[in-house]
Scaffold this motif. Structure first.
Motif, mmCIF file in Angstrom:
data_model
loop_
_atom_site.group_PDB
_atom_site.id
_atom_site.type_symbol
_atom_site.label_atom_id
_atom_site.label_comp_id
_atom_site.label_asym_id
_atom_site.label_seq_id
_atom_site.Cartn_x
_atom_site.Cartn_y
_atom_site.Cartn_z
ATOM 1 N N ASP A 155 0.821 -1.209 0.000
ATOM 2 C CA ASP A 155 0.000 0.000 0.000
ATOM 3 C C ASP A 155 0.865 1.273 0.000
ATOM 4 O O ASP A 155 0.553 2.244 0.687
ATOM 5 N N MET A 156 1.959 1.268 -0.790
ATOM 6 C CA MET A 156 2.908 2.391 -0.772
ATOM 7 C C MET A 156 2.411 3.548 -1.627
ATOM 8 O O MET A 156 1.964 3.338 -2.763
ATOM 9 N N ASP A 157 2.524 4.773 -1.101
ATOM 10 C CA ASP A 157 2.373 5.978 -1.926
ATOM 11 C C ASP A 157 3.692 6.172 -2.676
ATOM 12 O O ASP A 157 4.709 5.593 -2.317
ATOM 13 N N ARG A 158 3.661 7.057 -3.684
ATOM 14 C CA ARG A 158 4.871 7.443 -4.429
ATOM 15 C C ARG A 158 5.636 6.209 -4.948
ATOM 16 O O ARG A 158 6.879 6.178 -4.953
ATOM 17 N N ALA A 159 4.853 5.184 -5.310
ATOM 18 C CA ALA A 159 5.468 3.907 -5.691
ATOM 19 C C ALA A 159 6.291 4.027 -6.981
ATOM 20 O O ALA A 159 7.376 3.441 -7.079
ATOM 21 N N TYR A 244 0.059 -11.735 9.609
ATOM 22 C CA TYR A 244 0.741 -10.591 10.244
ATOM 23 C C TYR A 244 0.534 -9.256 9.540
ATOM 24 O O TYR A 244 1.037 -8.252 10.002
ATOM 25 N N HIS A 245 -0.173 -9.261 8.413
ATOM 26 C CA HIS A 245 -0.514 -7.970 7.808
ATOM 27 C C HIS A 245 -1.778 -8.133 6.989
ATOM 28 O O HIS A 245 -2.236 -9.259 6.735
ATOM 29 N N SER A 246 -2.340 -6.987 6.575
ATOM 30 C CA SER A 246 -3.697 -7.009 6.024
ATOM 31 C C SER A 246 -3.786 -7.798 4.716
ATOM 32 O O SER A 246 -4.786 -8.470 4.462
ATOM 33 N N VAL A 247 -2.735 -7.762 3.883
ATOM 34 C CA VAL A 247 -2.824 -8.480 2.598
ATOM 35 C C VAL A 247 -2.877 -9.992 2.872
ATOM 36 O O VAL A 247 -3.665 -10.734 2.268
ATOM 37 N N GLU A 248 -2.053 -10.434 3.831
ATOM 38 C CA GLU A 248 -2.063 -11.858 4.209
ATOM 39 C C GLU A 248 -3.428 -12.255 4.756
ATOM 40 O O GLU A 248 -4.014 -13.260 4.341
ATOM 41 N N ASP A 249 -3.928 -11.450 5.705
ATOM 42 C CA ASP A 249 -5.189 -11.792 6.359
ATOM 43 C C ASP A 249 -6.331 -11.819 5.337
ATOM 44 O O ASP A 249 -7.179 -12.708 5.378
ATOM 45 N N ARG A 250 -6.319 -10.859 4.416
ATOM 46 C CA ARG A 250 -7.379 -10.818 3.388
ATOM 47 C C ARG A 250 -7.308 -12.077 2.514
ATOM 48 O O ARG A 250 -8.323 -12.669 2.167
ATOM 49 N N ARG A 303 2.627 -8.009 17.613
ATOM 50 C CA ARG A 303 1.578 -6.973 17.673
ATOM 51 C C ARG A 303 0.585 -7.012 16.518
ATOM 52 O O ARG A 303 -0.569 -6.653 16.700
ATOM 53 N N SER A 304 1.000 -7.479 15.342
ATOM 54 C CA SER A 304 0.046 -7.459 14.223
ATOM 55 C C SER A 304 -0.595 -8.830 13.982
ATOM 56 O O SER A 304 -1.315 -9.012 12.998
ATOM 57 N N ALA A 305 -0.347 -9.793 14.880
ATOM 58 C CA ALA A 305 -0.825 -11.161 14.626
ATOM 59 C C ALA A 305 -2.345 -11.271 14.715
ATOM 60 O O ALA A 305 -2.975 -10.644 15.571
ATOM 61 N N LYS A 306 -2.915 -12.079 13.808
ATOM 62 C CA LYS A 306 -4.354 -12.371 13.821
ATOM 63 C C LYS A 306 -4.528 -13.858 13.586
ATOM 64 O O LYS A 306 -3.970 -14.399 12.623
#
Ligand SMILES: C[S@@+](CC[C@H](N)C(=O)[O-])C[C@H]1O[C@@H](n2cnc3c(N)ncnc32)[C@H](O)[C@@H]1O
Length: 313
Positions: A155-159, A244-250, A303-306
């Motif tokens: 989700d990077m800006d200025r990619a 551990y991050h939203s792309v993985e969880d999705r 901290r980001s684990a789901k």
């Protein structure tokens, strides 16, 4: 716990697991063997524990600590997308995924994942047998594709300007006759995100994550493997996935959602065309499990684990 990696959400996973004892269990992401060791301690004689990892270092470390006279421990140096070739269909009582990278991979300089220091070459391959290191990936990938990877995976800006700057830094590395390293990447990130409001370390971590996800084909791996996991489970068998991050969880949520429904026809379809009665799993947690305050304090990397848990019906 080992210095190699502190297992995350260990009590929560164990609480959902080992319902069929003795039985057959699979740790798809063995890492430092923290989760596997806890399982081994609870499995009854005659059980089998399959331990997979695509990282040879992880398996060598885990093989040293995962020893048992009564439980059959089988190590597989395989990517978990190859799960179907490691276990038979409808033969497994529990499968665990603890996604992402281990602390060892992140901290060990020779693996080329770490942000510490500046001169080590970037590598980012979980499996050293794979041909493409981060440096080769950066050289071979065009600017537009690289920018897409930064946007889609982190989700990077200025990619786009960032991708162009990285290409410039590859030339700098070539002029210096050095491998492309963390310092070169940092120079590119610093020049694009000069503003103070950006945390440079977290930007660097996101860029590395985006490249790593593409090099290791992490999302296609998860999707293929979860599909194989559903087939491998026995009725009543359980699947635990820690992301551990939203792309993985999705990716986990979307892949599994298809197996939670009887009918997967488009909602406006006048009649069912898929045959119905397709439901293969039910969710055991309405909302994902999160680390406790105590775990967060002890292990900030949690901290980001789901945690998502499913049962085969
Ligand atoms: C977070 S660590 C697992 C830590 C482990 N649960 C423990 O307690 O030590 C993730 C591990 O999964 C492995 N891994 C990541 N993607 C993989 C894949 N597609 N196939 C097999 N192993 C993978 C990594 O090499 C790493 O060792």
């Amino acid at each position: 716990m080992t210095n190699y990696h502190e297992p995350v959400l260990l009590g929560e996973v164990m609480g959902f697991w080992l319902k069929q004892n003795p039985g057959t269990y699979v740790d798809c992401t063995t890492g430092g063997g923290g989760h596997s060791a806890a399982m081994l301690a609870q499995l009854q004689p005659g059980s089998t524990l399959h331990c997979l990892d695509r990282d040879a270092d992880a398996l060598a470390f885990a093989a040293d600590i995962l020893k048992s006279d009564s439980v059959n421990v089988v190590f597989h140096h395989n990517a978990f997308a190859e799960l179907a070739s490691c276990v038979a269909p409808a033969s497994v009582d529990g499968i665990l995924y603890d996604l992402g990278v281990s602390s060892h991979q992140l901290d060990e300089r020779t693996r080329g994942f770490t942000l510490n220091g500046s001169t080590q070459a970037l590598d980012l391959r979980m499996d050293q047998r794979e041909s493409k290191s981060a440096q080769e990936w950066l050289q071979e990938t065009d600017v537009a594709t690289m920018a897409h990877v930064f946007r889609a995976n982190a989700d990077m800006d200025r990619a786009f300007p960032l991708a162009r700057k990285i290409k410039d830094q590859l030339l700098v590395a070539a002029e210096e006759v050095l491998p492309f390293n963390v310092g070169h990447l940092r120079a590119a990130v610093d020049s694009i995100f000069r503003d103070r409001r950006f945390d440079q370390n977290s930007l660097m971590a996101r860029v590395l994550q985006a490249i790593r996800m593409d090099i290791n084909q992490e999302m296609p791996q998860i999707e293929t493997s979860l599909r194989a996991a559903v087939e491998a489970l026995l009725p009543g068998g359980r699947l635990c996935v820690i992301s551990y991050h939203s792309v993985e969880d999705r990716t986990v949520k979307v892949t599994m959602a298809e197996y939670e429904l009887d009918c997967i026809c488009p909602p406006r379809s006048p009649m069912c065309m898929c045959g119905g009665n397709r439901r293969k799993v039910k969710k055991l947690l309405r909302k994902p499990g999160l680390p406790s305050a105590e775990e967060l304090k002890k292990n900030p990397r949690s901290r980001s684990a789901k945690l998502r848990v499913y049962e085969k019906v």
